[in-house]
Design a protein around this motif. Structure first.
Motif, mmCIF file in Angstrom:
data_model
loop_
_atom_site.group_PDB
_atom_site.id
_atom_site.type_symbol
_atom_site.label_atom_id
_atom_site.label_comp_id
_atom_site.label_asym_id
_atom_site.label_seq_id
_atom_site.Cartn_x
_atom_site.Cartn_y
_atom_site.Cartn_z
ATOM 1 N N LYS A 12 19.861 22.321 4.213
ATOM 2 C CA LYS A 12 21.213 21.762 4.334
ATOM 3 C C LYS A 12 21.615 21.685 5.794
ATOM 4 O O LYS A 12 21.415 22.640 6.545
ATOM 5 C CB LYS A 12 22.205 22.659 3.593
ATOM 6 C CG LYS A 12 22.663 22.065 2.309
ATOM 7 C CD LYS A 12 23.884 22.776 1.788
ATOM 8 C CE LYS A 12 24.017 22.487 0.292
ATOM 9 N NZ LYS A 12 24.770 23.508 -0.385
ATOM 10 N N ALA A 13 22.189 20.551 6.186
ATOM 11 C CA ALA A 13 22.703 20.385 7.550
ATOM 12 C C ALA A 13 23.939 19.512 7.454
ATOM 13 O O ALA A 13 23.893 18.456 6.808
ATOM 14 C CB ALA A 13 21.669 19.740 8.451
ATOM 15 N N GLY A 14 25.042 19.938 8.074
ATOM 16 C CA GLY A 14 26.305 19.219 7.886
ATOM 17 C C GLY A 14 26.632 19.263 6.404
ATOM 18 O O GLY A 14 26.493 20.286 5.754
ATOM 19 N N ASP A 15 27.015 18.105 5.829
ATOM 20 C CA ASP A 15 27.301 18.117 4.386
ATOM 21 C C ASP A 15 26.170 17.467 3.592
ATOM 22 O O ASP A 15 26.350 17.087 2.443
ATOM 23 C CB ASP A 15 28.655 17.434 4.104
ATOM 24 C CG ASP A 15 28.720 16.048 4.742
ATOM 25 O OD1 ASP A 15 27.678 15.597 5.270
ATOM 26 O OD2 ASP A 15 29.801 15.431 4.708
ATOM 27 N N LYS A 16 24.977 17.361 4.237
ATOM 28 C CA LYS A 16 23.861 16.708 3.545
ATOM 29 C C LYS A 16 22.751 17.693 3.205
ATOM 30 O O LYS A 16 22.563 18.700 3.873
ATOM 31 C CB LYS A 16 23.277 15.620 4.457
ATOM 32 C CG LYS A 16 24.192 14.437 4.658
ATOM 33 C CD LYS A 16 23.348 13.196 4.993
ATOM 34 C CE LYS A 16 24.237 12.020 5.307
ATOM 35 N NZ LYS A 16 24.374 11.787 6.729
ATOM 36 N N GLU A 17 21.995 17.323 2.155
ATOM 37 C CA GLU A 17 20.830 18.130 1.787
ATOM 38 C C GLU A 17 19.579 17.277 1.971
ATOM 39 O O GLU A 17 19.588 16.083 1.686
ATOM 40 C CB GLU A 17 20.975 18.575 0.324
ATOM 41 C CG GLU A 17 19.908 19.558 -0.094
ATOM 42 C CD GLU A 17 20.150 20.110 -1.496
ATOM 43 O OE1 GLU A 17 20.964 21.031 -1.642
ATOM 44 O OE2 GLU A 17 19.511 19.598 -2.432
ATOM 45 N N PHE A 18 18.541 17.889 2.467
ATOM 46 C CA PHE A 18 17.268 17.188 2.704
ATOM 47 C C PHE A 18 16.168 17.926 1.959
ATOM 48 O O PHE A 18 16.221 19.148 1.818
ATOM 49 C CB PHE A 18 16.953 17.164 4.213
ATOM 50 C CG PHE A 18 18.007 16.473 5.033
ATOM 51 C CD1 PHE A 18 17.870 15.143 5.402
ATOM 52 C CD2 PHE A 18 19.170 17.160 5.420
ATOM 53 C CE1 PHE A 18 18.857 14.501 6.148
ATOM 54 C CE2 PHE A 18 20.161 16.524 6.157
ATOM 55 C CZ PHE A 18 20.009 15.196 6.527
#
Ligand code: NAP
Length: 312
Positions: free
Chosen positions: A99-105
């Motif tokens: 997770k980074a910022g409000d995104k998931e990778f």
């Protein structure tokens, strides 16, 4: 959501080297640049001056410039770079989640190169006067101490390097060390000892940072041989007592040693989770050089590449 082959977390010598190797191996790496050092990716080399011992640069090169070059080389082969701190990971099952910022990778493999950061003394006044006399980065703040009397804490290479560098600006630099005898390498010791602006105060511990409410004015110091407590006037305090690894987000997911460094299998960069690799200072409290970080970053990319090939 697309599953990446490999996500690289961190943007020091280890992270960028892993990216160069992974990109050249057509793994299309996605790299997260840490933003914690004042929004500057590049890790601790962003806080150094001249790097004189990285082979291939006989005249030396400034740390930040070197990191720009590493980054350019990683991008040249197609590394995609996201300027965000990774705040959470989930390594329980494939694909791994980041997770980074409000995104998931999502990714099949991960390379952790989050490095280490400066340690503080944890004494009264230290936090109050940070940025008003107290610092852990001579190259960032040394300029503000022209013609001032300042103190460096520590007896390792970092302390010697900071002390020498600070003599460019300061009137006098006093190195205070908690015992009598330095840990620093011979060459760094000799350079500091020969510098007429540097004095050493042995067996000395700092108990408190004193100030007038606006800025630091001195230190309360303790001699651990005589038990004397006294005040030492100084306008600057640079702390160079070592580093701690940036592994908070991996706690509970990866095996860490007693000091918090990521444990890897011997002769490998494989962590306790298959498919998660680590390189650079985050696995190394012993050597901690730009060149060794680049070396283990390279190993991590090669290990990830072979591991992915084995999975297919
Ligand atoms: P270090 O070698 O671990 O030295 C830390 C120093 O701080 C030690 O002298 C230690 O004292 C002292 N210290 C630790 N905790 C303290 C506390 N709470 N209060 C007071 N003093 C404290 O760390 P480093 O200097 O950051 O170097 C780390 C690694 O990076 C080393 O391998 C070094 O060679 C490398 N490095 C290389 C260069 C270069 O080659 N140009 C430059 C910087 C760093 P004791 O000695 O009593 O334990």
């Amino acid at each position: 959501m697309e599953t990446e082959n490999v996500i690289i977390i961190g943007s020091g010598p280890a992270g960028y080297t892993a990216a160069i190797y992974a990109a050249r191996a057509e793994m299309k790496p996605l790299l997260f640049e840490g933003q914690s050092l004042g929004g500057q990716p590049g890790g601790q080399l962003m806080l150094t001056t001249e790097v004189e011992n990285f082979p291939g640069f006989p005249e030396g090169m400034m740390g930040p410039e070197m990191m720009q070059q590493f980054k350019k080389q990683a991008e040249r082969f197609g590394t995609r770079i996201i300027p965000e701190d990774v705040t959470e990971v989930d390594f329980a099952v494939q694909p791994f989640k980041v997770k980074a910022g409000d995104k998931e990778f999502h990714a099949k493999s991960i390379i952790v190169c989050t490095g280490a950061q400066a340690m503080w003394l944890g004494i009264p006044g230290e936090g109050d006067y940070q940025g008003h006399g107290v610092s852990a980065c001579a190259t960032c703040d040394g300029f503000f101490f022209r013609d001032k009397e300042i103190v460096v804490i520590g007896g390792g290479d970092s302390a010697m390097e900071e002390a020498n560098f600070l003599t460019k600006f300061a009137k006098k630099v006093t190195v205070m060390h908690r015992r009598e005898g330095l840990r620093a390498s011979k060459i760094m010791q000799e350079r500091a000892m020969k510098n007429p602006k540097i004095e050493f105060l042995w067996n000395t511990e700092v108990r408190e940072v004193l100030g007038d409410g606006q800025k630091m004015t001195g230190l309360k110091i303790y001699n651990n041989q005589t038990n004397d407590v006294s005040e030492f006037p100084a306008e600057g305090l640079f702390i160079a007592i070592g580093h701690k690894p940036n592994t908070n987000i991996f706690n509970g997911w990866l095996e860490l040693d007693a000091k918090g460094y990521i444990v890897v299998k011997s002769d490998s960069t494989q962590t306790s989770v298959e498919g998660v690799f680590a390189g650079g200072d985050v696995i190394d409290h012993k050597y901690r050089q730009a060149i060794t970080a680049a070396g283990t970053g390279c190993m991590a990319a090669l290990d990830a590449e072979r591991w992915l090939a084995d999975q297919e």
